[in-house]
Design a protein around this motif. Sequence first.
Motif, PDB file in Angstrom:
ATOM      1  N   GLU A   1      54.743  40.728  38.029  1.00 24.28           N
ATOM      2  CA  GLU A   1      53.795  41.071  39.092  1.00 24.28           C
ATOM      3  C   GLU A   1      53.444  42.554  39.063  1.00 24.28           C
ATOM      4  OE1 GLU A   1      53.540  40.840  43.932  1.00 24.28           O
ATOM      5  OE2 GLU A   1      54.547  39.227  42.850  1.00 24.28           O
ATOM      6  N   PHE A   2      54.445  43.408  38.875  1.00 20.64           N
ATOM      7  CA  PHE A   2      54.185  44.857  38.884  1.00 20.64           C
ATOM      8  C   PHE A   2      53.341  45.292  37.686  1.00 20.64           C
ATOM      9  CE2 PHE A   2      58.306  45.940  41.417  1.00 20.64           C
ATOM     10  CZ  PHE A   2      57.734  45.406  42.560  1.00 20.64           C
ATOM     11  N   ALA A   3      53.387  44.533  36.592  1.00 22.28           N
ATOM     12  CA  ALA A   3      52.617  44.883  35.399  1.00 22.28           C
ATOM     13  C   ALA A   3      51.135  44.560  35.545  1.00 22.28           C
ATOM     14  CB  ALA A   3      53.174  44.177  34.168  1.00 22.28           C
ATOM     15  N   GLY A   4      50.777  43.796  36.582  1.00 20.17           N
ATOM     16  CA  GLY A   4      49.382  43.499  36.851  1.00 20.17           C
ATOM     17  C   GLY A   4      48.760  44.574  37.713  1.00 20.17           C
ATOM     18  N   PRO A   5      47.719  44.215  38.470  1.00 20.99           N
ATOM     19  CA  PRO A   5      47.131  45.180  39.397  1.00 20.99           C
ATOM     20  C   PRO A   5      48.182  45.718  40.360  1.00 20.99           C
ATOM     21  CG  PRO A   5      45.755  43.230  39.202  1.00 20.99           C
ATOM     22  CD  PRO A   5      47.020  42.924  38.471  1.00 20.99           C
ATOM     23  N   GLU A   6      48.037  46.970  40.772  1.00 31.20           N
ATOM     24  CA  GLU A   6      49.063  47.603  41.600  1.00 31.20           C
ATOM     25  C   GLU A   6      49.321  46.776  42.858  1.00 31.20           C
ATOM     26  OE1 GLU A   6      50.066  51.900  43.680  1.00 31.20           O
ATOM     27  OE2 GLU A   6      48.367  51.678  42.337  1.00 31.20           O
TER      28      GLU A   6
END
Length: 256
Positions: free
Chosen positions: A202-207
Amino acid sequence: MLTEHGDGVARIVLHNPAKRNAMTEAMWRELPGLLAGLADDTSVRVLVVTGAENTFCAGADIATLRESAESSQALAVAAEEALSAFPKPTLAAVRGHCVGGGAQLAAACDLRFAAHGALFGVTPAKLGIVYPASSTQRLVRLVGPATAKYLLFSGELIDTDRALRTGLVDEVHPPEELEARVREFTRTLVERSQLTQAAAKEFAGPEPDASRMEHWRREAAESGEAAEGAAAFLERRAPRFRWTPAPADRSHGAPG
């Protein structure tokens, strides 16, 4: 579509060998439902996407594009987004051609392992198609704007050496060794903390917004995963991570 499942690893096999596993409209429609079922299956820890026989996917079935390019593209984007949002680690195992819609699916996975000799291409310029904005942006995040433009402008195929150099693939192996490496690596992923993996994805996607960051802080505090990891390290044993995502968490898969 064929599915296989065992030892925490699910496998989706793109199966249309008469057309080098080109994606028909029926296949595009089927994929999101398959993914939803695997996301809700707590025994599934990792997903592998691959193609039947000796190729990954030669793209969308051109016959469907001739009938309705807009409808076919909408189905492809829906399937790509569903794969990108899958809440568990995903890996594309690529042999042979990975072109067009096949490249969309591979790019939507978290990781891509390829066999030497595989060929990659993003080919809408050969067909006069406007590549979807979401797919274009995903490709740019993966390989950078220059390589994305090279692929999109020309429609030319690139080999595994260039794919590895530009970040389109993560590992390249001799064809006879690819399957063993995929099994080895997915076994490693199954042994790791799902909490770490889900939050990292999740963190690797949009902030993420503040509520999601607070969600993961709370999950980490309540899970006991860090205590188990430390205890296992000190006791020189394999950790027994027990956290699994609740259904609400599975709806927050971050786009790749």
